[in-house]
Design a protein around this motif. Structure first.
Motif, PDB file in Angstrom:
ATOM      1  N   TYR A  44      40.910  40.077  46.264  1.00  0.00           N
ATOM      2  CA  TYR A  44      39.680  39.961  45.493  1.00  0.00           C
ATOM      3  C   TYR A  44      38.615  40.921  46.017  1.00  0.00           C
ATOM      4  CZ  TYR A  44      41.570  35.763  43.361  1.00  0.00           C
ATOM      5  OH  TYR A  44      42.352  34.886  42.654  1.00  0.00           O
TER       6      TYR A  44
ATOM      7  N   ARG B 181      34.254  42.148  45.264  1.00  0.00           N
ATOM      8  CA  ARG B 181      32.947  41.899  44.643  1.00  0.00           C
ATOM      9  C   ARG B 181      32.258  43.238  44.461  1.00  0.00           C
ATOM     10  NH1 ARG B 181      32.590  37.196  48.020  1.00  0.00           N
ATOM     11  NH2 ARG B 181      32.149  35.403  46.733  1.00  0.00           N
TER      12      ARG B 181
ATOM     13  N   PHE C  36      30.195  43.496  35.519  1.00  0.00           N
ATOM     14  CA  PHE C  36      30.616  42.528  36.525  1.00  0.00           C
ATOM     15  C   PHE C  36      29.420  41.741  37.039  1.00  0.00           C
ATOM     16  CE2 PHE C  36      33.506  46.090  36.552  1.00  0.00           C
ATOM     17  CZ  PHE C  36      34.729  45.462  36.433  1.00  0.00           C
TER      18      PHE C  36
ATOM     19  N   LYS D 279      30.296  36.931  41.601  1.00  0.00           N
ATOM     20  CA  LYS D 279      31.683  36.517  41.402  1.00  0.00           C
ATOM     21  C   LYS D 279      32.680  37.432  42.100  1.00  0.00           C
ATOM     22  CE  LYS D 279      33.009  34.875  37.436  1.00  0.00           C
ATOM     23  NZ  LYS D 279      33.304  34.787  35.993  1.00  0.00           N
ATOM     24  N   ARG D 280      33.853  36.855  42.393  1.00  0.00           N
ATOM     25  CA  ARG D 280      34.976  37.620  42.932  1.00  0.00           C
ATOM     26  C   ARG D 280      35.882  37.990  41.767  1.00  0.00           C
ATOM     27  NH1 ARG D 280      38.408  35.369  47.146  1.00  0.00           N
ATOM     28  NH2 ARG D 280      39.140  34.091  45.457  1.00  0.00           N
ATOM     29  N   TYR D 281      36.502  39.160  41.856  1.00  0.00           N
ATOM     30  CA  TYR D 281      37.418  39.620  40.816  1.00  0.00           C
ATOM     31  C   TYR D 281      38.752  40.006  41.450  1.00  0.00           C
ATOM     32  CZ  TYR D 281      33.292  39.791  37.919  1.00  0.00           C
ATOM     33  OH  TYR D 281      32.160  39.444  37.227  1.00  0.00           O
TER      34      TYR D 281
ATOM     35  N   ILE E 287      40.667  45.886  37.049  1.00  0.00           N
ATOM     36  CA  ILE E 287      39.993  44.603  37.223  1.00  0.00           C
ATOM     37  C   ILE E 287      39.620  44.038  35.856  1.00  0.00           C
ATOM     38  CG2 ILE E 287      37.960  43.480  38.207  1.00  0.00           C
ATOM     39  CD1 ILE E 287      37.883  45.607  40.321  1.00  0.00           C
TER      40      ILE E 287
ATOM     41  N   THR F 205      37.142  42.305  33.321  1.00  0.00           N
ATOM     42  CA  THR F 205      35.681  42.286  33.231  1.00  0.00           C
ATOM     43  C   THR F 205      35.201  40.949  32.669  1.00  0.00           C
ATOM     44  OG1 THR F 205      35.653  43.185  30.990  1.00  0.00           O
ATOM     45  CG2 THR F 205      35.620  44.774  32.818  1.00  0.00           C
ATOM     46  N   GLU F 206      33.901  40.745  32.704  1.00  0.00           N
ATOM     47  CA  GLU F 206      33.299  39.518  32.178  1.00  0.00           C
ATOM     48  C   GLU F 206      33.509  39.369  30.674  1.00  0.00           C
ATOM     49  OE1 GLU F 206      31.653  36.822  33.682  1.00  0.00           O
ATOM     50  OE2 GLU F 206      32.591  37.744  35.429  1.00  0.00           O
TER      51      GLU F 206
ATOM     52  N   GLU G 223      32.434  30.050  45.583  1.00  0.00           N
ATOM     53  CA  GLU G 223      31.581  30.892  44.719  1.00  0.00           C
ATOM     54  C   GLU G 223      30.214  30.306  44.611  1.00  0.00           C
ATOM     55  OE1 GLU G 223      33.110  32.742  41.395  1.00  0.00           O
ATOM     56  OE2 GLU G 223      35.157  32.657  42.062  1.00  0.00           O
TER      57      GLU G 223
END
Length: 98
Positions: free
Chosen positions: A9, A11, A38, A42-44, A69, A71-72, A98
């Motif tokens: 993960y 950030r 992003f 949050k962690r991705y 990654i 995305t939102e 989180e």
């Protein structure tokens, strides 16, 4: 030969201007704009890593990487690794907060 891998993960770095300045002039300002996809809190998960060669204005080569990654907005994007900081592995219970 057996190879095992696990996702990790990341950030978005808290100071994108500094991330840009540290890697400038190799990183396109387009990546700074894309980073707005992003949430900084949050962690991705990094789904893939791609080695890339970036060419500077002086035609020099700089080795870098891009991360794939989610995305939102539900899409996937390849984005410059220098915009992110490590945020743990999937098995790290502490880093999943989180």
């Amino acid at each position: 030969m057996i190879t095992q891998s696990t996702h990790f993960y990341v950030r978005i770095k808290p100071d994108l201007k500094k991330a840009f300045d540290d890697f400038f002039p190799h990183m396109s300002t387009h990546y700074i704009t894309t980073a707005k996809l992003f949430d900084k809190s949050k962690r991705y998960p990094v789904l893939a890593v791609e080695k890339v060669t970036v060419f500077t204005k002086e035609s020099n080569e700089v080795e870098s990487a891009r991360f794939l990654i989610p995305t939102e907005n539900g899409n996937f994007v390849w984005i410059q690794a220098e915009l992110f900081e490590f945020a743990g592995f999937s098995c790290d219970e502490e880093s999943q907060e989180e």
